[in-house]
Design an enzyme around this catalytic site. Structure first.
Site, PDB file in Angstrom:
ATOM      1  N   ASP A  73     -17.103  -0.897 -18.953  1.00 14.73           N
ATOM      2  CA  ASP A  73     -17.390  -1.370 -17.594  1.00 14.73           C
ATOM      3  C   ASP A  73     -17.577  -0.202 -16.633  1.00 14.73           C
ATOM      4  OD1 ASP A  73     -17.944  -3.297 -15.702  1.00 14.73           O
ATOM      5  OD2 ASP A  73     -15.847  -3.609 -15.143  1.00 14.73           O
ATOM      6  N   ALA A 119     -10.176 -10.740  -8.975  1.00 16.15           N
ATOM      7  CA  ALA A 119      -9.743 -11.814  -9.863  1.00 16.15           C
ATOM      8  C   ALA A 119      -8.463 -11.426 -10.595  1.00 16.15           C
ATOM      9  CB  ALA A 119     -10.845 -12.143 -10.858  1.00 16.15           C
ATOM     10  N   LYS A 171      -1.195  -1.747  -8.654  1.00 16.88           N
ATOM     11  CA  LYS A 171      -2.035  -2.886  -9.016  1.00 16.88           C
ATOM     12  C   LYS A 171      -1.111  -4.031  -9.428  1.00 16.88           C
ATOM     13  CE  LYS A 171      -6.061  -3.638 -12.075  1.00 16.88           C
ATOM     14  NZ  LYS A 171      -6.897  -2.938 -13.084  1.00 16.88           N
ATOM     15  N   VAL A 200      -4.378  -4.814  -5.139  1.00 10.64           N
ATOM     16  CA  VAL A 200      -3.973  -3.409  -5.166  1.00 10.64           C
ATOM     17  C   VAL A 200      -3.407  -3.057  -3.801  1.00 10.64           C
ATOM     18  CG1 VAL A 200      -4.701  -1.029  -5.540  1.00 10.64           C
ATOM     19  CG2 VAL A 200      -5.785  -2.867  -6.842  1.00 10.64           C
ATOM     20  N   GLY A 227      -5.948  -9.570  -9.478  1.00 12.83           N
ATOM     21  CA  GLY A 227      -4.772  -9.485  -8.628  1.00 12.83           C
ATOM     22  C   GLY A 227      -5.082  -8.693  -7.376  1.00 12.83           C
ATOM     23  N   LEU A 284      -5.025  -2.517  -0.320  1.00  7.67           N
ATOM     24  CA  LEU A 284      -6.232  -1.739  -0.603  1.00  7.67           C
ATOM     25  C   LEU A 284      -7.365  -2.589  -1.146  1.00  7.67           C
ATOM     26  CD1 LEU A 284      -4.644   1.416  -2.298  1.00  7.67           C
ATOM     27  CD2 LEU A 284      -5.465   1.186   0.053  1.00  7.67           C
ATOM     28  N   GLY A 285      -7.036  -3.607  -1.938  1.00  4.48           N
ATOM     29  CA  GLY A 285      -8.104  -4.394  -2.534  1.00  4.48           C
ATOM     30  C   GLY A 285      -7.595  -5.672  -3.166  1.00  4.48           C
TER      31      GLY A 285
END
Length: 410
Positions: free
Chosen positions: A217, A101, A120, A105, A103, A97-98
């Site tokens: 964030d 920095a 994750k 997913v 790691g 999925l993604g």
């Protein structure tokens, strides 16, 4: 673990890309690609998979490793997994999925419950292990405080270690609000859509604040739709088709940088475009920095583009002044960044090429035209959220009682 000013960009999570079948790389207007998490692959949806892919080699490597018997660790500390890998005897990897920095997913099937989840997988470096342990502690606290799943915070379902990598299991969600904007050609959300999304987001972050936490964030990449399904509608004003989400349910994600009130506050927090002035000026910050970030987020929903598209701290402050008016002199007097100040004002050259860029991309708030009472209420709320002085900035608890949200309260 303070950071220098040169590290201002995405210093904790880094640039994140989501896996796409096309292998294309679409960058955000005015800024590099940012974080995107837990994005659901929906083969029956009309949308493409996910918005970003920054490294074609990563996509190819994923395909090449499919069917390998083992999993290893690459030189950057990422788990070099393969499709079909079963972790903890339970979570079978279906797709990527993604990547960021922190790691990677992956989408998995939980074979014990026969449901899809997002996992994750943190890099196997101590710094990222610390971030993972911190995020797990926050998510466990959220689960305990909100056992009825009342507030729109992503749910952690489990966590475990695999080959030395900390893995966090989340409910599988849809596109981020930024990805939705991007795939909708950056056409803005309507005021009604903003109202419904903002009410959920404010309640979620207010819940964090009441429990002595600051997210630090908040940005469109960290606000995800629960479901990405949409309808196509023809807009007679723009003369083109627009995607209209079928559901406006959203959730806040990425709690790796959450700071408790009693903890040490890093001097530098937030992704640059959503960073509050007190953080840039190093005046100290509290939960109100989340309020500023959400003010920038709602403006981005309304405009379809970043409110402060800057890559430099002083330019960022100059953009704030262009949109909101001068920074109060008493705040400039207190800053440790003395080179930002000249004669009690922001030290900025109004005849520079940077100022030309600011004039092109930043419009004074007072010049923005409001077509309806709902828009007037939204702008009044945003003005209260984007106050320079934290003593004058509205709290989210107060914001939930603003007239903008009256239709939802009744």
């Amino acid at each position: 673990m303070g950071r220098k000013e040169d590290d201002c960009e995405n210093w904790r999570n880094g640039d994140v890309c989501s896996y796409t079948q096309s292998g294309s790389c679409k960058q955000r207007r005015h800024q590099p690609p940012l974080d995107t998490h837990y994005s659901q692959s929906d083969e029956t949806s009309l949308r493409p998979d996910s918005a970003f892919l920054c490294n074609d080699a990563f996509s190819n490597n994923t395909a090449e490793t499919e069917g390998k018997d083992g999993d290893e660790e690459d030189e950057e500390g990422h788990l070099d997994y393969h499709i079909g890998l079963v972790m903890k005897g339970r979570y079978k990897v279906l797709s990527t999925l993604g990547e960021g920095a922190f790691g990677r997913v992956v989408e998995c099937i939980d074979t014990h419950k026969d449901e899809r989840v997002a996992v994750k997988i943190m890099r196997n470096f101590e710094t990222f292990c610390e971030v993972a342990r911190s995020e797990i502690a926050v998510l466990e606290e959220i689960n305990a405080l909100d056992d009825g799943n009342t507030f729109a915070c992503v749910r952690m379902l489990n966590w475990f270690e695999h080959e030395g990598h900390i893995c966090i299991v989340f409910e599988l969600l849809g596109l981020s609000t930024f990805e939705f904007l991007q795939q909708n050609n950056f056409l803005p959300f309507s005021v009604e859509q903003i109202r419904h999304m903002a009410f959920q987001i404010f309640r979620a972050v207010s819940f964090l604040h009441r429990n002595k936490m600051t997210h630090t964030d908040l940005k469109p990449e960290n606000i995800l739709f629960v479901c990405s399904d949409f309808d196509l509608e023809y807009d007679h004003i723009t003369m083109c088709e627009q995607r209209k989400p079928r559901s406006l349910d959203v959730k806040v994600v990425d709690f790796g940088t959450v700071t408790f009130d009693h903890q040490h506050h890093e001097s530098l927090v937030s992704t640059r475009h959503y960073r509050a002035p007190e953080v840039i000026l190093e005046l100290g910050w509290n939960q109100s920095c989340d309020v500023w970030s959400l003010g920038c987020v709602l403006f981005e929903f309304y405009l379809g583009q970043t409110l402060f598209p800057s890559h430099d701290c002083k330019e960022h402050l100059a953009m704030m002044e262009k949109v909101l008016g001068p920074i109060p002199s008493h705040l400039l007097q207190k800053t440790r960044k003395k080179h930002y100040v000249h004669n009690g004002r922001l030290n900025w050259d109004e005849w520079s090429s940077s100022d030309d860029y600011i004039r092109k991309h930043c419009q004074p708030l007072k010049h923005m035209k409001m077509k309806s009472e709902a828009e007037q209420q939204l702008f009044d709320l945003l003005s209260s959220m984007l106050e320079y002085d934290i003593c004058r900035r509205i709290t989210l608890e107060e914001a939930l009682w603003h007239p903008f949200f009256s239709p939802l309260r009744t």
